[in-house]
Design a protein around this motif. Structure first.
Motif, PDB file in Angstrom:
ATOM      1  N   SER A  91       0.829  -1.206   0.000  1.00  0.00           N
ATOM      2  CA  SER A  91       0.000   0.000   0.000  1.00  0.00           C
ATOM      3  C   SER A  91       0.861   1.254   0.000  1.00  0.00           C
ATOM      4  O   SER A  91       0.532   2.239  -0.676  1.00  0.00           O
ATOM      5  N   GLU A  92       1.977   1.232   0.726  1.00  0.00           N
ATOM      6  CA  GLU A  92       2.886   2.381   0.746  1.00  0.00           C
ATOM      7  C   GLU A  92       3.526   2.599  -0.621  1.00  0.00           C
ATOM      8  O   GLU A  92       3.802   3.736  -1.012  1.00  0.00           O
ATOM      9  N   ALA A  93       3.770   1.518  -1.343  1.00  0.00           N
ATOM     10  CA  ALA A  93       4.385   1.605  -2.665  1.00  0.00           C
ATOM     11  C   ALA A  93       3.348   1.754  -3.764  1.00  0.00           C
ATOM     12  O   ALA A  93       3.699   1.739  -4.948  1.00  0.00           O
ATOM     13  N   THR A  94       2.065   1.888  -3.382  1.00  0.00           N
ATOM     14  CA  THR A  94       0.932   2.018  -4.313  1.00  0.00           C
ATOM     15  C   THR A  94       0.888   0.883  -5.345  1.00  0.00           C
ATOM     16  O   THR A  94       0.615   1.108  -6.525  1.00  0.00           O
ATOM     17  N   VAL A  95       1.171  -0.336  -4.894  1.00  0.00           N
ATOM     18  CA  VAL A  95       0.963  -1.500  -5.758  1.00  0.00           C
ATOM     19  C   VAL A  95      -0.539  -1.651  -5.972  1.00  0.00           C
ATOM     20  O   VAL A  95      -1.296  -1.708  -5.006  1.00  0.00           O
ATOM     21  N   PRO A  96      -1.013  -1.682  -7.205  1.00  0.00           N
ATOM     22  CA  PRO A  96      -2.454  -1.615  -7.453  1.00  0.00           C
ATOM     23  C   PRO A  96      -3.256  -2.830  -6.983  1.00  0.00           C
ATOM     24  O   PRO A  96      -4.432  -2.703  -6.668  1.00  0.00           O
ATOM     25  N   ARG A  97      -2.623  -4.014  -6.946  1.00  0.00           N
ATOM     26  CA  ARG A  97      -3.438  -5.215  -6.777  1.00  0.00           C
ATOM     27  C   ARG A  97      -2.679  -6.342  -6.085  1.00  0.00           C
ATOM     28  O   ARG A  97      -1.504  -6.555  -6.334  1.00  0.00           O
ATOM     29  N   VAL A  98      -3.428  -7.052  -5.231  1.00  0.00           N
ATOM     30  CA  VAL A  98      -2.924  -8.272  -4.599  1.00  0.00           C
ATOM     31  C   VAL A  98      -3.907  -9.402  -4.894  1.00  0.00           C
ATOM     32  O   VAL A  98      -5.120  -9.214  -4.785  1.00  0.00           O
ATOM     33  N   VAL A  99      -3.388 -10.538  -5.304  1.00  0.00           N
ATOM     34  CA  VAL A  99      -4.193 -11.747  -5.450  1.00  0.00           C
ATOM     35  C   VAL A  99      -3.793 -12.676  -4.308  1.00  0.00           C
ATOM     36  O   VAL A  99      -2.634 -13.087  -4.204  1.00  0.00           O
ATOM     37  N   PHE A 100      -4.756 -12.979  -3.433  1.00  0.00           N
ATOM     38  CA  PHE A 100      -4.479 -13.820  -2.271  1.00  0.00           C
ATOM     39  C   PHE A 100      -4.994 -15.228  -2.533  1.00  0.00           C
ATOM     40  O   PHE A 100      -6.162 -15.419  -2.875  1.00  0.00           O
ATOM     41  N   LEU A 101      -4.118 -16.222  -2.363  1.00  0.00           N
ATOM     42  CA  LEU A 101      -4.477 -17.615  -2.611  1.00  0.00           C
ATOM     43  C   LEU A 101      -4.922 -18.267  -1.320  1.00  0.00           C
ATOM     44  O   LEU A 101      -4.124 -18.556  -0.431  1.00  0.00           O
ATOM     45  N   SER A 102      -6.222 -18.515  -1.225  1.00  0.00           N
ATOM     46  CA  SER A 102      -6.804 -19.147  -0.052  1.00  0.00           C
ATOM     47  C   SER A 102      -7.293 -20.542  -0.435  1.00  0.00           C
ATOM     48  O   SER A 102      -6.845 -21.112  -1.431  1.00  0.00           O
ATOM     49  N   SER A 103      -8.210 -21.100   0.328  1.00  0.00           N
ATOM     50  CA  SER A 103      -8.636 -22.479   0.086  1.00  0.00           C
ATOM     51  C   SER A 103     -10.117 -22.683   0.386  1.00  0.00           C
ATOM     52  O   SER A 103     -10.657 -22.107   1.338  1.00  0.00           O
ATOM     53  N   LEU A 104     -10.741 -23.551  -0.405  1.00  0.00           N
ATOM     54  CA  LEU A 104     -12.133 -23.924  -0.176  1.00  0.00           C
ATOM     55  C   LEU A 104     -12.307 -24.793   1.054  1.00  0.00           C
ATOM     56  O   LEU A 104     -13.435 -25.060   1.474  1.00  0.00           O
ATOM     57  N   VAL A 105     -11.218 -25.199   1.659  1.00  0.00           N
ATOM     58  CA  VAL A 105     -11.326 -25.974   2.898  1.00  0.00           C
ATOM     59  C   VAL A 105     -12.054 -25.178   3.985  1.00  0.00           C
ATOM     60  O   VAL A 105     -12.667 -25.751   4.886  1.00  0.00           O
ATOM     61  N   ASN A 147      -9.372   1.184   2.033  1.00  0.00           N
ATOM     62  CA  ASN A 147      -9.091   1.745   0.699  1.00  0.00           C
ATOM     63  C   ASN A 147      -7.599   1.876   0.433  1.00  0.00           C
ATOM     64  O   ASN A 147      -7.143   2.825  -0.222  1.00  0.00           O
ATOM     65  N   ARG A 148      -6.829   0.899   0.911  1.00  0.00           N
ATOM     66  CA  ARG A 148      -5.385   0.976   0.748  1.00  0.00           C
ATOM     67  C   ARG A 148      -4.886   0.170  -0.447  1.00  0.00           C
ATOM     68  O   ARG A 148      -3.767   0.365  -0.896  1.00  0.00           O
ATOM     69  N   LEU A 149      -5.706  -0.736  -0.950  1.00  0.00           N
ATOM     70  CA  LEU A 149      -5.345  -1.492  -2.143  1.00  0.00           C
ATOM     71  C   LEU A 149      -6.548  -2.297  -2.612  1.00  0.00           C
ATOM     72  O   LEU A 149      -7.575  -2.340  -1.950  1.00  0.00           O
ATOM     73  N   THR A 150      -6.410  -2.918  -3.778  1.00  0.00           N
ATOM     74  CA  THR A 150      -7.407  -3.844  -4.309  1.00  0.00           C
ATOM     75  C   THR A 150      -6.905  -5.263  -4.082  1.00  0.00           C
ATOM     76  O   THR A 150      -5.723  -5.554  -4.300  1.00  0.00           O
ATOM     77  N   ALA A 151      -7.779  -6.133  -3.627  1.00  0.00           N
ATOM     78  CA  ALA A 151      -7.382  -7.523  -3.383  1.00  0.00           C
ATOM     79  C   ALA A 151      -8.425  -8.472  -3.957  1.00  0.00           C
ATOM     80  O   ALA A 151      -9.624  -8.271  -3.763  1.00  0.00           O
ATOM     81  N   ILE A 152      -7.953  -9.486  -4.649  1.00  0.00           N
ATOM     82  CA  ILE A 152      -8.804 -10.544  -5.170  1.00  0.00           C
ATOM     83  C   ILE A 152      -8.422 -11.820  -4.436  1.00  0.00           C
ATOM     84  O   ILE A 152      -7.274 -12.260  -4.492  1.00  0.00           O
ATOM     85  N   CYS A 153      -9.384 -12.399  -3.732  1.00  0.00           N
ATOM     86  CA  CYS A 153      -9.145 -13.627  -2.973  1.00  0.00           C
ATOM     87  C   CYS A 153      -9.688 -14.814  -3.772  1.00  0.00           C
ATOM     88  O   CYS A 153     -10.861 -14.827  -4.144  1.00  0.00           O
ATOM     89  N   LEU A 154      -8.824 -15.768  -4.037  1.00  0.00           N
ATOM     90  CA  LEU A 154      -9.224 -16.991  -4.730  1.00  0.00           C
ATOM     91  C   LEU A 154      -9.208 -18.152  -3.740  1.00  0.00           C
ATOM     92  O   LEU A 154      -8.140 -18.524  -3.229  1.00  0.00           O
ATOM     93  N   ARG A 155     -10.387 -18.696  -3.457  1.00  0.00           N
ATOM     94  CA  ARG A 155     -10.444 -19.902  -2.632  1.00  0.00           C
ATOM     95  C   ARG A 155     -10.325 -21.107  -3.563  1.00  0.00           C
ATOM     96  O   ARG A 155     -11.248 -21.417  -4.316  1.00  0.00           O
TER      97      ARG A 155
END
Length: 238
Positions: A91-105, A147-155
């Motif tokens: 967020s400090e470096a203004t990286v636009p997006r994070v994709v977080f790898l989660s699990s359907l467990v 509102n510090r970044l955009t994140a897409i979580c994939l379970r």
């Protein structure tokens, strides 16, 4: 794109390094030494080394998969403190997006005949791997709420490769998993909302949450949101 991928001592993140590296400029990191191009060893501390790691990135793919070689305490530390440090630096470096790898467990405690979508609340057990995924998701979502970044979580479902049989009715072929990450890297959350779309988790403006598994007979979890919003096309498994 310039992409940072974490947790590359584990098989799936390393697979992403190899596949995404064909079209993108990929940097990778892990707490352990790994033989890979543009690898930076990092403990993801709250310091300048983490800031340097994320500098200039267009996106980060952060692996929420707990490292089974670590103690329970270190797995939880990775899910919370280290994830926080990474997102703070992003967020400090203004990286636009994070994709977080989660699990359907996280959703597997519901009865098998329930149609469990992204709007249902996670029901983690006290197992360390489930707590790690759950706390990692929570940390990501809190950054989005501020509102510090955009994140897409994939379970993700349980991964398998090649022509192997799915391990269960929430199996996820490796090709489908890579496809979902590629789509998450380019999916426009803001455009979807302004065009009248209904991404999951409507209370978080920069948050996207998707259940990802292959199209297996009697599939455990529906993937309609990912198919309709991200154009996810899982392979047909009979």
């Amino acid at each position: 794109m310039r992409i940072l991928i974490t947790g590359v001592s584990m098989p799936f993140p390393m697979e992403l390094v190899q596949r995404l590296g064909v079209e993108h400029d990929v940097r990778c990191t892990d707490r352990n030494d790994v033989q890979a191009e543009d690898f930076v060893r990092s403990e993801l501390g709250h310091d300048d080394t983490t800031s340097a790691l994320v500098h200039g990135m267009d996106a980060i793919v952060h692996c929420g998969m707990p490292d089974p070689t670590l103690t329970s305490q270190k797995q939880l530390d990775s899910a919370t403190r280290q994830t926080y440090n990474l997102l703070f630096a992003a967020s400090e470096a203004t990286v636009p997006r994070v994709v977080f790898l989660s699990s359907l467990v996280l959703m597997n405690q519901y009865e098998a005949d329930f149609l469990v979508t992204e709007t249902w609340k996670p029901r983690p057990t006290t197992e360390i791997d489930q707590l790690s995924y759950h706390l990692g998701e929570f940390t990501c979502k809190e950054f989005v709420r501020e509102n510090r970044l955009t994140a897409i979580c994939l379970r993700l479902g349980e991964l398998y490769r090649g022509e192997d049989e799915p391990p269960n009715i929430w199996g996820l072929h490796l090709d489908d998993a890579v496809q979902a990450v590629e789509l998450a890297l380019i999916w426009d959350v803001a455009r979807e909302r302004t065009s009248g779309g209904r991404p999951p988790a409507p209370n978080a403006q920069g948050w996207g949450l998707f259940h990802i598994q292959s199209s297996i007979h009697r599939a455990r979890f529906p993937t309609r949101s990912a198919q309709g919003l991200m154009d996810f096309k899982p392979r047909q498994i009979h």
